[in-house]
Every structure is written in C-alpha cells, then in structure tokens.
Design an enzyme around this catalytic site. Structure first.
Site, PDB file in Angstrom:
ATOM      1  N   ASN A   9      -0.918  -2.738  -2.750  1.00 13.05           N
ATOM      2  CA  ASN A   9      -0.733  -2.832  -4.332  1.00 13.05           C
ATOM      3  C   ASN A   9       0.472  -1.746  -4.261  1.00 13.05           C
ATOM      4  OD1 ASN A   9      -0.644  -2.799  -7.003  1.00 13.05           O
ATOM      5  ND2 ASN A   9      -2.684  -1.798  -7.183  1.00 13.05           N
ATOM      6  N   TRP A  10       1.665  -2.135  -4.500  1.00 17.31           N
ATOM      7  CA  TRP A  10       2.666  -1.299  -4.468  1.00 17.31           C
ATOM      8  C   TRP A  10       3.014  -0.639  -6.123  1.00 17.31           C
ATOM      9  CZ3 TRP A  10       7.043  -4.575  -1.459  1.00 17.31           C
ATOM     10  CH2 TRP A  10       6.630  -4.587  -0.129  1.00 17.31           C
ATOM     11  N   LYS A  11       2.153  -1.345  -7.031  1.00 12.37           N
ATOM     12  CA  LYS A  11       2.341  -0.825  -8.459  1.00 12.37           C
ATOM     13  C   LYS A  11       3.608  -0.722  -9.025  1.00 12.37           C
ATOM     14  CE  LYS A  11      -1.774   2.120  -7.398  1.00 12.37           C
ATOM     15  NZ  LYS A  11      -2.798   2.810  -8.055  1.00 12.37           N
ATOM     16  N   HIS A  95      -7.098  -4.956 -12.537  1.00 13.19           N
ATOM     17  CA  HIS A  95      -6.903  -3.580 -11.986  1.00 13.19           C
ATOM     18  C   HIS A  95      -7.397  -2.564 -13.100  1.00 13.19           C
ATOM     19  CE1 HIS A  95      -5.171  -0.251 -10.077  1.00 13.19           C
ATOM     20  NE2 HIS A  95      -5.139  -0.744  -8.997  1.00 13.19           N
ATOM     21  N   GLU A 167     -13.303  -1.067  -7.052  1.00 14.97           N
ATOM     22  CA  GLU A 167     -12.208   0.170  -6.838  1.00 14.97           C
ATOM     23  C   GLU A 167     -12.826   1.058  -8.218  1.00 14.97           C
ATOM     24  OE1 GLU A 167      -8.195  -0.913  -5.657  1.00 14.97           O
ATOM     25  OE2 GLU A 167      -8.181  -1.213  -7.648  1.00 14.97           O
ATOM     26  N   GLY A 173      -5.816   6.749  -6.521  1.00 13.43           N
ATOM     27  CA  GLY A 173      -4.721   7.477  -6.762  1.00 13.43           C
ATOM     28  C   GLY A 173      -5.121   9.083  -6.894  1.00 13.43           C
ATOM     29  N   SER A 213      -7.999   5.323  -2.937  1.00 12.82           N
ATOM     30  CA  SER A 213      -7.419   6.222  -1.966  1.00 12.82           C
ATOM     31  C   SER A 213      -8.014   5.860  -0.230  1.00 12.82           C
ATOM     32  CB  SER A 213      -8.104   7.660  -2.211  1.00 12.82           C
ATOM     33  OG  SER A 213      -7.410   8.102  -3.543  1.00 12.82           O
ATOM     34  N   GLY A 234      -3.059   1.287  -2.570  1.00  9.27           N
ATOM     35  CA  GLY A 234      -2.272   1.649  -3.466  1.00  9.27           C
ATOM     36  C   GLY A 234      -1.281   2.588  -2.562  1.00  9.27           C
ATOM     37  N   GLY A 235      -1.112   3.496  -2.969  1.00  3.87           N
ATOM     38  CA  GLY A 235      -0.285   4.890  -2.242  1.00  3.87           C
ATOM     39  C   GLY A 235       0.044   4.639  -0.912  1.00  3.87           C
TER      40      GLY A 235
END
Ligand code: PEP
Length: 254
Positions: A9-11, A95, A167, A173, A213, A234-235
């Site tokens: 998920n590149w947000k 999300h 999640e 994050g 994370s 994500g990150g």
C-alpha cells in the site's frame, strides 16, 4: 489451500516516475515468486501507468479506495468499473486511515464491498483495533463489529472472494509491530467468526493478511504463524528491495 498474499500500500507517496520504476522492479523481482500472490496499490492517479508497468507479470494492481456508486455526480470519486478499466484486480477498503482520518463507517465500507464484488474486483477489507481499544480488552468486540458491519449481506460464496487484512491501528506506520502471537490470536478469532457466520470451510479458506509495520526483518516471523496468510505492507513497500524481501519471506512459508 490458502495462498500467501503480499500487497504493498503505497498510500499518498511517490511521483509518476518513481511509481513506474518501483512497479517495474517489483514485477521483475517477483517473477520467481510464483507460489505467492503479489500486488501493488499506488495512488489512484498512477494506477494506469503502474498497471502498464506490471503488464504480463504476475503482479496485480490494487486501488487504495473506491466509491460504491456506478457513476454520476460524485466529485472526486472513482467507481469499481473505472478501476477495472485501468487494470485493477484489487481494492483496499476500510483502511484504518480512511476509517479514522476520513471518517468512513462500517456501513460505507459495506456498500463499497458489495460494489467491488459486483464488479469482480477483489476487496481487501481492513479491520483493526486502536491502542485504547486493545488496552481496554475490547479487541475481539471491535473486530467482530467491524466484520459484521463491513461484511453485512455478503454470501458464503462471495466471502471466498474477499481478503481480510487485520491491521491493528497502533501498529500502522508506528514501527510497533504486533507480536506474532498477538497477530495469530486475532487471525484465529477471525476464522472462528467467519466459521460462525458462514461455515467451517469459509473460516478456513479466507485469506487473512496482517498489516502494521511489517518489514524485511520481521516478515518471516509474522508469516510463520499458521493463520497469517500474508501481509499488507505500507512503508516497507516503497523500496523494491525491502518489499521483495517480504515477498521472499512469503515464498519461504509455502
Ligand atoms: C498499511 O498502510 O496498511 C500499513 C500497514 O502501513 P505500515 O506497514 O507502514 O505500518
């Protein structure tokens, strides 16, 4: 037999050039990872370019959100048909950033889930508790409410075409990953919930990702849990090398 599913998920990150470069590198690196399903979810304005970059590879493309209406006066929104048109296979729905920053309710997520299913997009429906809710011992109740609300009216057959992402909000994050046993406990509860709502087969068949994370270092341990079927990342999905290490951890599990 559930397949391991790793999705990035590149947000709201990266520009067009960076998105295409990352997608190209992921497609190349994932070529050998045939035993694992892999997807990237770029910002919506880059979906088309990313879908072209991964075309012919095994990597799927997902949207980070969608609207439930088919068309019309819904300024700024995108329909399931539009997402399919630009090459999406998945849509992340509910999300925690959409629930908590943008105020999405289970009722809205439920409408989106039905619209995605009707269009043959695979919904990745996210659920998860806040730190406050966990500390108050309410995790199981919160997850049950989110599942019942987000998946209201979904048939057993449709449920087999939905991915759930557990999640925990406190892990997204933040660098604070759920301990593998904490993730496993909720995943087991989710399977019991699905078995109660539908039947034992559905409880065992639905793919349940963990997100929060996940990185190249902790992925193998999280994925070693028998009921953790992959990761929503994500990150760590913003660097091809890190994301592909997580994909590799998925391959090692198979
Ligand atoms: C996410 O965006 O779904 C997520 C889990 O983010 P991160 O991996 O950065 O915690």
């Amino acid at each position: 037999m559930r397949r391991i599913f790793i999705a990035g998920n590149w947000k709201m990150n990266l520009n067009r050039t960076e998105s295409v470069a990352l997608a190209t590198a992921v497609a190349k690196g994932a070529a050998e990872a045939k035993s694992v399903d892999v997807a990237v979810c770029p910002p919506s304005v880059y979906l088309d370019a990313v879908a072209q970059a991964v075309r012919g590879s095994s990597v799927g493309v997902g949207a980070q959100n969608m609207y439930f209406e088919a068309q019309g006066a819904f300024t700024g929104e995108l329909s399931a048909a539009m997402l399919l048109d630009v090459g999406c296979r998945y849509a992340i729905l509910g999300h925690s950033e959409r629930r908590h920053v943008l105020g999405e309710s289970d009722e809205l997520i439920n409408k989106k889930t039905h619209a995605a299913l009707a269009a043959s997009l695979t919904p990745i429906v996210c659920v998860g508790e806040t730190l406050e809710q966990r500390e108050a011992g309410r995790t199981a109740d919160v997850i049950r409410t989110q599942v019942e609300g987000s998946l209201a009216g979904v048939s057993a057959e449709q449920m087999l075409g939905i991915v759930i992402a557990y999640e925990p909000v406190w892990a997204i994050g933040t660098g604070k990953t759920a301990a593998p046993a904490q993730a496993e406990e909720v995943h087991v509860d989710l399977r019991k919930l699905l078995a109660q709502r539908y039947n034992a087969e559905v409880g065992q068949a639905v793919v349940i990702q963990y997100g929060g994370s996940v990185n190249a270092k902790n992925a193998a341990e999280l994925l070693s849990q028998p009921n953790v079927d992959g990761a929503l990342v994500g990150g760590a999905s913003l660097k091809a090398e890190d994301f592909l290490s997580i994909v590799q951890a998925g391959v090692s599990r198979t």
